[in-house]
Design a protein around this motif. Structure first.
Motif, PDB file in Angstrom:
ATOM      1  N   LYS A 309      35.527  35.689  45.038  1.00  0.00           N
ATOM      2  CA  LYS A 309      34.847  35.222  46.243  1.00  0.00           C
ATOM      3  C   LYS A 309      34.981  36.250  47.355  1.00  0.00           C
ATOM      4  N   LEU A 310      33.905  36.401  48.133  1.00  0.00           N
ATOM      5  CA  LEU A 310      33.869  37.417  49.162  1.00  0.00           C
ATOM      6  C   LEU A 310      34.862  37.161  50.284  1.00  0.00           C
ATOM      7  N   ASP A 311      35.129  35.883  50.580  1.00  0.00           N
ATOM      8  CA  ASP A 311      35.968  35.559  51.737  1.00  0.00           C
ATOM      9  C   ASP A 311      37.311  34.973  51.334  1.00  0.00           C
ATOM     10  N   GLN A 312      37.781  35.266  50.117  1.00  0.00           N
ATOM     11  CA  GLN A 312      39.070  34.735  49.662  1.00  0.00           C
ATOM     12  C   GLN A 312      40.199  35.651  50.144  1.00  0.00           C
ATOM     13  N   PRO A 313      41.038  35.194  51.091  1.00  0.00           N
ATOM     14  CA  PRO A 313      42.048  36.085  51.684  1.00  0.00           C
ATOM     15  C   PRO A 313      43.006  36.696  50.672  1.00  0.00           C
ATOM     16  N   ARG A 314      43.470  35.890  49.706  1.00  0.00           N
ATOM     17  CA  ARG A 314      44.427  36.413  48.724  1.00  0.00           C
ATOM     18  C   ARG A 314      43.802  37.525  47.890  1.00  0.00           C
ATOM     19  N   GLN A 315      42.578  37.337  47.500  1.00  0.00           N
ATOM     20  CA  GLN A 315      41.884  38.341  46.692  1.00  0.00           C
ATOM     21  C   GLN A 315      41.656  39.622  47.490  1.00  0.00           C
ATOM     22  N   LEU A 316      41.239  39.506  48.750  1.00  0.00           N
ATOM     23  CA  LEU A 316      41.004  40.680  49.581  1.00  0.00           C
ATOM     24  C   LEU A 316      42.307  41.431  49.861  1.00  0.00           C
ATOM     25  N   ALA A 317      43.401  40.699  50.050  1.00  0.00           N
ATOM     26  CA  ALA A 317      44.697  41.343  50.281  1.00  0.00           C
ATOM     27  C   ALA A 317      45.126  42.138  49.052  1.00  0.00           C
ATOM     28  N   ARG A 337      55.147  44.041  40.837  1.00  0.00           N
ATOM     29  CA  ARG A 337      56.171  44.208  41.876  1.00  0.00           C
ATOM     30  C   ARG A 337      55.847  45.372  42.801  1.00  0.00           C
ATOM     31  N   ASP A 338      55.141  46.384  42.291  1.00  0.00           N
ATOM     32  CA  ASP A 338      54.699  47.483  43.154  1.00  0.00           C
ATOM     33  C   ASP A 338      53.699  46.988  44.193  1.00  0.00           C
ATOM     34  N   LEU A 339      52.791  46.114  43.784  1.00  0.00           N
ATOM     35  CA  LEU A 339      51.738  45.631  44.666  1.00  0.00           C
ATOM     36  C   LEU A 339      52.212  44.551  45.635  1.00  0.00           C
ATOM     37  N   TYR A 340      53.260  43.832  45.259  1.00  0.00           N
ATOM     38  CA  TYR A 340      53.648  42.620  45.983  1.00  0.00           C
ATOM     39  C   TYR A 340      53.940  42.855  47.468  1.00  0.00           C
ATOM     40  N   PRO A 341      54.790  43.832  47.857  1.00  0.00           N
ATOM     41  CA  PRO A 341      55.084  44.001  49.294  1.00  0.00           C
ATOM     42  C   PRO A 341      53.844  44.318  50.128  1.00  0.00           C
ATOM     43  N   GLN A 342      52.961  45.180  49.597  1.00  0.00           N
ATOM     44  CA  GLN A 342      51.768  45.550  50.364  1.00  0.00           C
ATOM     45  C   GLN A 342      50.772  44.389  50.457  1.00  0.00           C
ATOM     46  N   THR A 343      50.707  43.575  49.391  1.00  0.00           N
ATOM     47  CA  THR A 343      49.813  42.410  49.440  1.00  0.00           C
ATOM     48  C   THR A 343      50.315  41.388  50.448  1.00  0.00           C
ATOM     49  N   ARG A 349      51.704  36.995  55.071  1.00  0.00           N
ATOM     50  CA  ARG A 349      52.418  35.818  54.578  1.00  0.00           C
ATOM     51  C   ARG A 349      53.860  36.192  54.245  1.00  0.00           C
ATOM     52  N   THR A 350      54.708  35.188  54.150  1.00  0.00           N
ATOM     53  CA  THR A 350      56.092  35.385  53.730  1.00  0.00           C
ATOM     54  C   THR A 350      56.179  35.196  52.219  1.00  0.00           C
ATOM     55  N   PRO A 351      57.248  35.685  51.591  1.00  0.00           N
ATOM     56  CA  PRO A 351      57.406  35.479  50.143  1.00  0.00           C
ATOM     57  C   PRO A 351      57.416  34.008  49.746  1.00  0.00           C
ATOM     58  N   GLU A 352      57.845  33.142  50.659  1.00  0.00           N
ATOM     59  CA  GLU A 352      57.838  31.711  50.345  1.00  0.00           C
ATOM     60  C   GLU A 352      56.421  31.149  50.326  1.00  0.00           C
ATOM     61  N   GLU A 353      55.545  31.715  51.161  1.00  0.00           N
ATOM     62  CA  GLU A 353      54.171  31.218  51.240  1.00  0.00           C
ATOM     63  C   GLU A 353      53.286  31.808  50.137  1.00  0.00           C
ATOM     64  N   TYR A 354      53.608  33.012  49.686  1.00  0.00           N
ATOM     65  CA  TYR A 354      52.816  33.667  48.637  1.00  0.00           C
ATOM     66  C   TYR A 354      53.785  34.298  47.651  1.00  0.00           C
ATOM     67  N   LYS A 355      53.984  33.644  46.545  1.00  0.00           N
ATOM     68  CA  LYS A 355      54.987  34.068  45.578  1.00  0.00           C
ATOM     69  C   LYS A 355      54.407  35.118  44.626  1.00  0.00           C
ATOM     70  N   LEU A 356      55.308  35.810  43.923  1.00  0.00           N
ATOM     71  CA  LEU A 356      54.896  36.838  42.983  1.00  0.00           C
ATOM     72  C   LEU A 356      54.009  36.264  41.886  1.00  0.00           C
ATOM     73  N   GLY A 357      54.298  35.023  41.483  1.00  0.00           N
ATOM     74  CA  GLY A 357      53.469  34.388  40.462  1.00  0.00           C
ATOM     75  C   GLY A 357      52.027  34.209  40.920  1.00  0.00           C
ATOM     76  N   SER A 358      51.823  33.971  42.215  1.00  0.00           N
ATOM     77  CA  SER A 358      50.468  33.831  42.750  1.00  0.00           C
ATOM     78  C   SER A 358      49.718  35.157  42.690  1.00  0.00           C
ATOM     79  N   LEU A 359      50.437  36.245  42.958  1.00  0.00           N
ATOM     80  CA  LEU A 359      49.803  37.564  42.868  1.00  0.00           C
ATOM     81  C   LEU A 359      49.386  37.850  41.426  1.00  0.00           C
TER      82      LEU A 359
END
Length: 450
Positions: A309-317, A337-343, A349-359
């Motif tokens: 989706k064009l306006d999906q924040p997680r995807q754009l990040a 894990r390389d991508l996680y901090p920059q995403t 977001r904080t790690p609690e709000e966006y977990k590695l599994g979500s990435l």
């Protein structure tokens, strides 16, 4: 020094400058009859010889007069090429480190490619022998007393030549704008051909320097090396890669004999840099292909994966992180894990709000569309060339079109209305024109805001 070279004869030293500079020298340590030699870093007087060589033209040799007589030889292949073309009667116009015109460009390129390590060694040893007359010819022959030469600093450049200054200025401004937005220049890793790991040491970023000068410089750092792009001599857009340590930066031995591998590496860096910039400036995607990207993907096992989706924040990040790392251009791979901090940073977001599994789930959607591939028998992934272009399309559409226009319509900045039109940037004027055209269209078709 230019005036001293004007009337110089072949193989003539035109100037000698004595200066106090740091060098590694051998010192005697001890007392009485117990002495030994140690290498020490000391500030000593060194001699800088400016030479007009018969084969290389203008060159520079720095010699330390203390044992083991360390030295530095600086050569410029552009002068070497000018002399080779003069020998063949080829007409050319030289401007700094570039050839603006040449009657036989194919021969010029062949000559440039013909430079060998022996050409460098022959010239350097000739002058080092003259400037260190501490050994006889017999000692040099039988004891092997001579300097061993290594690459200390290397620069390799590509010049795009324009006929009009306005054209090069316009392209430069687009490149500056692209490097400000796509890829987050203050964190960007660019195209140096080596995988980035947690053991990386040194700078790893792209910055825009000298903004107060007529021609700002885009400079990308990698360990001890860098790549910079700037306008030179009014009509040249120069892309230049350089390093102070080819071993740590590129994994190539410092010996001069490694010239072919080094030239290939530096040429590849510049080519990939220009290719990535071209993708940023001009990205094309078929309409049907864009529609398919938004549709869900059905796997062979029947599992259904949502589309992009064009306006999906997680995807754009996530796309921001992929472009920021530029693993495509670096011919490298990455882990989640390389991508996680920059995403997280792009998503705010904080790690609690966006977990590695979500990435990993978001990355899975890109894999389903064939934009990212998983390296077999590993936990590493690779962004494919096609995937890189798609990421740029989504980021461009959202950040350059969708978001600015939406903000201009729904939340216009009132203070903008008081700014004189001549002081509004060209890009803002275009956005305003589009919004006005949309208002006219809505009125023409009989629609009214509620």
């Amino acid at each position: 020094m230019e005036r001293y070279f004007r009337h110089a004869q072949p193989d003539q030293a035109v100037a000698i400058i004595k200066a106090r500079e740091p060098a590694t020298i051998m010192t005697a340590i001890g007392k009485d009859d117990r002495w030994h030699l140690e290498l020490k870093w000391r500030w000593v007087d060194q001699y800088n010889f400016y030479v007009q060589d018969s084969r290389w033209g203008q060159m520079f040799v720095r010699v330390c007069p203390y044992f083991p007589f360390s030295a530095r030889v600086c050569l410029n292949q552009h002068y070497w090429l000018a002399l080779r073309m003069q020998e063949r009667g080829i007409r050319f116009q030289q401007c700094a480190n570039a050839f603006l015109q040449c009657s036989d460009p194919e021969t010029l390129q062949k000559l440039a490619d013909s430079l060998t390590a022996d050409d460098l060694l022959t010239c350097a040893q000739k002058w080092l022998t003259r400037f260190t007359p501490f050994f006889t010819a017999e000692e040099r022959k039988h004891a092997g007393v001579q300097h061993r030469l290594f690459f200390a600093q290397v620069e390799f450049c590509d010049n795009l030549i324009f006929r009009r200054r306005a054209a090069v200025d316009a392209l430069e401004q687009r490149l500056l704008d692209a490097n400000r937005s796509i890829g987050q220049p203050n964190k960007l890793t660019l195209i140096f051909g080596r995988r980035i790991t947690r053991h990386h040491a040194g700078k790893l970023q792209t910055v825009i320097e000298d903004m107060n000068l007529p021609n700002p410089v885009i400079r990308s750092h990698y360990r001890k090396g860098f790549l910079k792009q700037y306008v030179r001599d009014r009509f040249l857009l120069r892309t230049e890669s350089a390093t102070n340590n080819i071993s740590t930066d590129y994994g190539i031995g410092k010996a001069v004999a490694n010239l072919p591998q080094l030239r290939q590496k530096l040429n590849g860096i510049i080519d990939r840099y220009l290719e990535v910039q071209q993708d940023i400036l001009e990205t094309f995607v078929d309409h049907e292909e864009l529609r398919q990207l938004t549709q869900p993907t059905l796997l062979p096992n029947g599992r259904r994966i949502p589309g992009l989706k064009l306006d999906q924040p997680r995807q754009l990040a996530l796309m921001h992180s992929l472009v920021r790392f530029c693993y495509l251009a670096a011919e490298g791979t990455f882990t989640t894990r390389d991508l996680y901090p920059q995403t997280l940073q792009a998503l705010r977001r904080t790690p609690e709000e966006y977990k590695l599994g979500s990435l990993r789930y978001d990355l899975w959607k890109l894999r389903a569309k064939g934009l990212v591939e998983k390296i077999p028998h590993s936990r590493r992934y690779r962004l494919l060339p096609h995937g890189y272009q798609i990421c740029l399309v989504f980021l461009k559409l959202y950040e350059k079109i969708y978001a600015p226009l939406t903000a201009g319509i729904l939340q216009p900045f009132v203070a903008d209305e008081s700014i004189p039109k001549e002081k509004i940037s060209d890009l803002d004027r275009r956005y305003t024109a589009v919004i006005q055209a949309l208002d006219d269209l809505v009125e023409a078709v009989g629609l009214k805001a509620a």
